[in-house]
Structures are given as C-alpha cells and as structure tokens.
Design an enzyme around this catalytic site. Structure first.
Site, PDB file in Angstrom:
ATOM      1  N   HIS A  92       0.861  -1.294  -0.090  1.00  0.00           N
ATOM      2  CA  HIS A  92       0.075   0.153  -0.052  1.00  0.00           C
ATOM      3  C   HIS A  92       0.806   1.334   0.023  1.00  0.00           C
ATOM      4  CE1 HIS A  92      -3.185  -2.887   0.598  1.00  0.00           C
ATOM      5  NE2 HIS A  92      -2.491  -3.343   1.620  1.00  0.00           N
ATOM      6  N   GLU A 266       1.802 -11.667   5.833  1.00  0.00           N
ATOM      7  CA  GLU A 266       0.921 -10.755   6.694  1.00  0.00           C
ATOM      8  C   GLU A 266       1.354 -11.099   8.157  1.00  0.00           C
ATOM      9  OE1 GLU A 266      -1.413  -8.725   5.831  1.00  0.00           O
ATOM     10  OE2 GLU A 266      -2.221  -9.768   3.854  1.00  0.00           O
TER      11      GLU A 266
END
Length: 302
Positions: A92, A266
């Site tokens: 991101h 993650e």
C-alpha cells in the site's frame, strides 16, 4: 589514541667518582652488552620474517587505547548475499486515500481485473498498515544490505499513490530479482492472531503465468514463515493456513504477474489488540525484519 609511555633521556643526577671496581665494570659491561646484541640479531633473523629481535624494551610499540565504539564493533553480518538482488514491496501507500480515483482504476491481473491498489488497513488506534510496511521495509533493507545483497523497493514513500499491483510485479521482474517479498499486516477480526505467508498458486491465464515460480516461491515462503516465527516468537495464524502459516492464492496481481520467486507476508493482525501492540512496537518490527531477512538469506544460500 596512543598511550604515552615513560619519558626517556631526562637529566640524571651527578654520579660519584668511580673506584677501581667501577672501572672494571665499565670495561666488562659494554663487552657483554655487545655480545648480547649480536645474539639478539641472530635469533631475530630466525623468526622467519627477517627482522631482528628488539634489543631494548623501548623498541616495543607502546600500548594503545582504541577509540572504536561499541556501535562500530557491532557485526554487520556476513556478505553472503553478494551478487543477489532482492526487491522489497512495502504494501500500500500512506497517501493512497487522497487518490481514490487512481487506486480504484482496474488493472489486468491475468485471471481478471482488480483495483490498482487499496488504502490498506490500520489498528483501532489509527496506526496505518502502510506506515508499518514501509518501516519494516527500511529495516529489512538495512539487514539485507549488511549481508551484501542489492536491495530495491517498489516504493519508498516517494510517490503520491501506488504503485498499482501490476507495476509492483513489473518492478521485481525488471530487476531480475532473486527474491521478492511483499510486506503486509492483516485486517481480520479481533481474536484472530498470528502471521501467515501467501504463496502464488498455479496460474496460466491471460498475461499471467506462474508455473515457473510456484516451486521456488513455496520454498521461499516456507523458510520465511519458519524464520519469522523464530525471530518474533509469535505463532502462525490461527485463522488461515490450518496452523502452517502458509496460504496459497491465485487472486493477487502482485503474485500472478511475477516472473521471479515472490511471496507476501501478513506479519500480524492489526485489528486484534494483542497483535496491534506488537505491530506498533519498534523493537518487534526490528524482529519482524530480522525474521524475513533470515528467511530470504536461507533461500538464496541454498
């Protein structure tokens, strides 16, 4: 800084007049000293370096006090990854939210079309995933460069949004990276904890073809999952991967379009208060970077 030794050649007290014994000694001592010097020269030549042994304590180098600090002495790691290229993809972008039209634009990921990027998630207190990923990326870059690797980032907080997921894949491909890791933190519900590594599934559709990278990517992912757990002392996800810490997907453009070994990690769940406490800790983020670095190094050295 050199240590100053005792001073030599300072004025000596006046000596008393010599007697007969003193005269005899004055004759004998120089002769003995000459013999000792000759012996020293011979034995010095036998040292193997051709340098005569010192004839006087003054010839020894005075002790020194090192000015090196503890930080200077800190090991930088073995340059075992010299010649290897690693691309780090900080997930991101912190300012994606200001460019909703651009990040919502659909791009081709082979299996279908998906948004260019998303804003990512955040902790309940507002600590953004994009801030976390860039911080870990910087720490990881330092660790890998200490090992001798060439490291490139897909973004370094230096662009207004993105890059889009297809461009992120192209950056790794164009760099001919030996390994690519995309760093993320999950946004699952409270009580769902732990890390997991996402592996590319077998895709051969449209512009996507992962057949050549599935096997090496799986090996990379397994090594990162193992080393990440050891470094952070955290457990694999309790909600994805059935306790393995691994998850295979075919719906992520960053994996589908990669031509080189690539995985996502993650690191923890931002929406769980216990995991959030880890993610917001600088000390824990350093451990996370260390675990990822160790996994990459294990992969590239085998």
């Amino acid at each position: 800084m050199s240590y100053a030794g005792p001073e030599f050649g300072s004025p000596q007290p006046r000596r008393p007049r010599r007697g007969p014994l003193a005269v005899a000694l004055a004759v004998l001592v120089p002769g003995a000293l000459i013999g000792w010097l000759v012996y020293g020269g011979v034995s010095g030549a036998a040292d193997g370096n051709g340098t005569a042994a010192a004839a006087s304590p003054r010839a020894s180098a005075p002790p020194t006090v090192s000015s090196t600090t503890a930080e200077d002495k800190k090991p930088l790691g073995s340059p075992s990854l010299r010649g290897k290229v690693v691309v780090i993809d900080p997930g991101h972008n912190l300012t994606n939210f200001r460019h909703t039209a651009e990040i919502n634009r659909k791009v081709d990921i082979g299996t279908n079309r998906k948004e260019c990027d998303t804003t990512g998630t955040s902790t309940n207190s507002g600590y953004a995933e994009a801030k976390f990923t860039l911080d870990v990326a910087h720490r990881l870059r330092t660790l890998l460069e200490r090992r001798g690797a060439t490291v490139k980032l897909t973004q370094d907080g230096d662009r207004p949004y993105g890059p889009c997921v297809d461009e992120r894949a192209r950056i790794g491909n164009l760099a001919k990276a030996d390994a690519v890791v995309s760093i993320h933190a999950d946004g699952a519900g409270a009580g769902q904890r732990g890390y997991h590594v996402i592996l590319p599934g077998r895709v051969h559709q449209g512009i996507a073809d992962t057949r050549r990278i599935v096997t090496p990517s799986a090996r990379l992912g397994k090594l990162i999952a193992t080393d990440f757990g050891h470094a952070t002392r955290t457990r694999p996800s309790n909600y994805i991967g059935h306790g393995t810490g691994l998850d295979t997907r075919t719906d992520l453009g960053g994996l589908n379009l990669s031509k080189v070994p690539k995985v996502f990690i993650e690191c923890a769940n931002m929406r769980d208060s216990k995991d959030a406490a880890l993610l917001t800790s600088a000390a824990w983020r350093q451990k996370a970077a260390q675990g990822i670095s160790d996994g990459i190094a294990d992969f590239l050295q085998r």
